[in-house]
Motif scaffolding. Structure first.
Motif, short mmCIF file in Angstrom:
data_model
loop_
_atom_site.label_atom_id
_atom_site.label_comp_id
_atom_site.label_asym_id
_atom_site.label_seq_id
_atom_site.Cartn_x
_atom_site.Cartn_y
_atom_site.Cartn_z
N LEU A 1 -1.75 1.85 -2.52
CA LEU A 1 -1.78 0.39 -2.67
C LEU A 1 -0.43 -0.16 -3.09
O LEU A 1 0.00 -1.22 -2.62
CB LEU A 1 -2.86 0.00 -3.69
N ARG A 2 0.28 0.57 -3.93
CA ARG A 2 1.61 0.11 -4.31
C ARG A 2 2.57 0.19 -3.13
O ARG A 2 3.34 -0.74 -2.88
CB ARG A 2 2.15 0.94 -5.48
N ALA A 3 2.49 1.29 -2.38
CA ALA A 3 3.33 1.41 -1.18
C ALA A 3 3.04 0.29 -0.19
O ALA A 3 3.94 -0.19 0.51
CB ALA A 3 3.10 2.77 -0.52
N ALA A 4 1.79 -0.14 -0.16
CA ALA A 4 1.35 -1.14 0.81
C ALA A 4 1.68 -2.57 0.42
O ALA A 4 1.81 -3.43 1.29
CB ALA A 4 -0.15 -1.01 1.04
N THR A 5 1.83 -2.84 -0.89
CA THR A 5 1.90 -4.24 -1.33
C THR A 5 3.05 -4.59 -2.26
O THR A 5 3.37 -5.78 -2.40
CB THR A 5 0.60 -4.63 -2.05
N ASP A 6 3.65 -3.62 -2.93
CA ASP A 6 4.72 -3.94 -3.87
C ASP A 6 5.89 -4.57 -3.13
O ASP A 6 6.44 -3.96 -2.19
CB ASP A 6 5.18 -2.67 -4.58
N PRO A 7 6.32 -5.76 -3.50
CA PRO A 7 7.45 -6.41 -2.82
C PRO A 7 8.74 -5.60 -2.88
O PRO A 7 9.63 -5.78 -2.05
CB PRO A 7 7.60 -7.74 -3.56
N GLU A 8 8.85 -4.70 -3.86
CA GLU A 8 10.07 -3.92 -4.02
C GLU A 8 10.07 -2.65 -3.18
O GLU A 8 11.09 -1.95 -3.12
CB GLU A 8 10.24 -3.53 -5.50
N THR A 9 8.96 -2.34 -2.53
CA THR A 9 8.88 -1.12 -1.72
C THR A 9 9.85 -1.20 -0.54
O THR A 9 9.95 -2.23 0.14
CB THR A 9 7.45 -0.91 -1.19
N ALA A 10 10.53 -0.08 -0.29
CA ALA A 10 11.47 -0.01 0.84
C ALA A 10 11.00 1.05 1.83
O ALA A 10 10.27 1.99 1.47
CB ALA A 10 12.87 0.33 0.34
N GLY A 11 11.42 0.92 3.06
CA GLY A 11 11.06 1.88 4.08
C GLY A 11 11.54 3.28 3.74
O GLY A 11 12.63 3.46 3.18
N GLY A 12 10.72 4.27 4.06
CA GLY A 12 11.09 5.65 3.81
C GLY A 12 10.83 6.14 2.40
O GLY A 12 11.19 7.27 2.06
N GLN A 13 10.21 5.30 1.57
CA GLN A 13 9.89 5.75 0.21
C GLN A 13 8.57 6.51 0.20
O GLN A 13 7.78 6.48 1.14
CB GLN A 13 9.82 4.55 -0.74
N TYR A 14 8.34 7.21 -0.91
CA TYR A 14 7.16 8.07 -1.07
C TYR A 14 6.64 7.86 -2.48
O TYR A 14 7.37 8.03 -3.46
CB TYR A 14 7.56 9.52 -0.85
N TYR A 15 5.38 7.44 -2.59
CA TYR A 15 4.78 7.16 -3.90
C TYR A 15 3.71 8.19 -4.25
O TYR A 15 3.03 8.72 -3.36
CB TYR A 15 4.13 5.77 -3.90
#
Length: 302
Positions: free
Chosen positions: A243-257
């Motif tokens: 959910l954080r990967a899907a919605t956090d405005p600070e998430t960037a492409g290629g990240q892994y949570y």
């Protein structure tokens, strides 16, 4: 952020989210959280009766939620093509695709197309679905593809190009590891290709740690109790990294949570690290090409 929870999900009104395997476990928790925040959630499930029960439960929890059902069998390329066509017809613009459904530690079985069940369902099925839906995601600013992997991508994992279906030496743990490593390799390669094409759509990966879900149904009774109950966290907690990967405005492409606790098994979501293998661009490129050949699906960004 110390303890990111569903309370931190921004308003999702006007967004369309497609979630595979959304009738139970992690997928249900993701669907319920996004629907409660205003998203129109499409439950892409194999069993429509279970999907209907899940939709009814979500609406009972959030009466204003809007949910829809879509039959999807990730073990059938024909079924995936049919489902993707129906989804795109109903939703020409998709904000979020969460590739969540999966199987774990199954006995030696194959999909309807003859692929080893875990590799065929967890990786090839989602590879095909994403490619077929991508045209509906690309026009949407800041749309996302989030693929759920596992700690298992580190355990006896490798991409066995000489025997992807493990026909000659089947090991269910190695098969699961291969499928989950494939999920991360796919995410990183998809992000590289999206960035190279100048698209705003991003690809992100996540893992739930040790979470109590139905995935453990293929374990022995003792192993299921230990791994999926005594050492696990709730499905609601396990859904938070995705959910954080899907919605956090600070998430960037290629990240892994993943969960931030020791070993990534439990805890609130934070950025996680994946294995050295998962960052091998040549391995990812080769897997991409093989996946295209096996599924017959090519990506519009290519």
């Amino acid at each position: 952020m110390a303890k990111w929870t569903t309370a931190d999900i921004p308003d999702q009104t006007g967004r369309t989210a497609v979630i595979t395997g959304a009738n139970t476990g992690l997928g249900f928790e993701m669907a319920a959280a996004l629907a409660a925040k205003g998203a129109h959630v499409v439950l892409a499930v194999r069993n429509l009766d279970k999907g209907k029960a899940a939709a009814d439960r979500i609406i009972s929890m959030a009466p204003n939620a809007t949910v829809a059902l879509q039959q999807l069998d990730l073990g059938s390329l024909a079924g995936i093509r049919a489902a993707a066509a129906e989804i795109k017809s109903a939703y020409p613009r998709i904000d979020l695709l969460i590739n969540n459904a999966g199987v774990m530690y199954t006995s030696k079985q194959t999909t309807s197309d003859g692929f080893e069940l875990q590799f065929g369902t967890n990786h090839l099925g989602h590879f095909a679905l994403t490619g077929l839906l991508l045209d509906a995601l690309l026009p949407v600013p800041d749309s996302r593809v989030v693929t759920v992997s596992s700690i298992g991508h580190r355990i006896r994992a490798g991409i066995h190009f000489d025997d992807l279906n493990l026909e000659h030496d089947y090991d269910r743990v190695a098969a699961y590891g291969q499928s989950k490593l494939s999920n991360i390799l796919f995410t990183y390669e998809l992000q590289r290709r999206l960035a190279a094409a100048g698209e705003s759509t991003i690809a992100v990966a996540a893992h739930p740690g040790n979470s109590a879900t139905e995935l453990g149904r293929h374990l022995s009774a003792v192993a299921e109790v230990v791994a999926m109950r005594l050492l696990s966290q709730s499905a609601a907690m396990g859904a938070l990294p995705t959910l954080r990967a899907a919605t956090d405005p600070e998430t960037a492409g290629g990240q892994y949570y993943g969960p931030r606790g020791l070993g990534g098994g439990r805890g609130y979501p934070a950025l996680a690290s994946s294995s050295k293998q998962s960052h091998d661009p040549e391995l990812a490129r080769r897997l991409w090409e093989v996946s295209e050949e096996l599924t017959g699906v090519t990506y519009s960004i290519d």
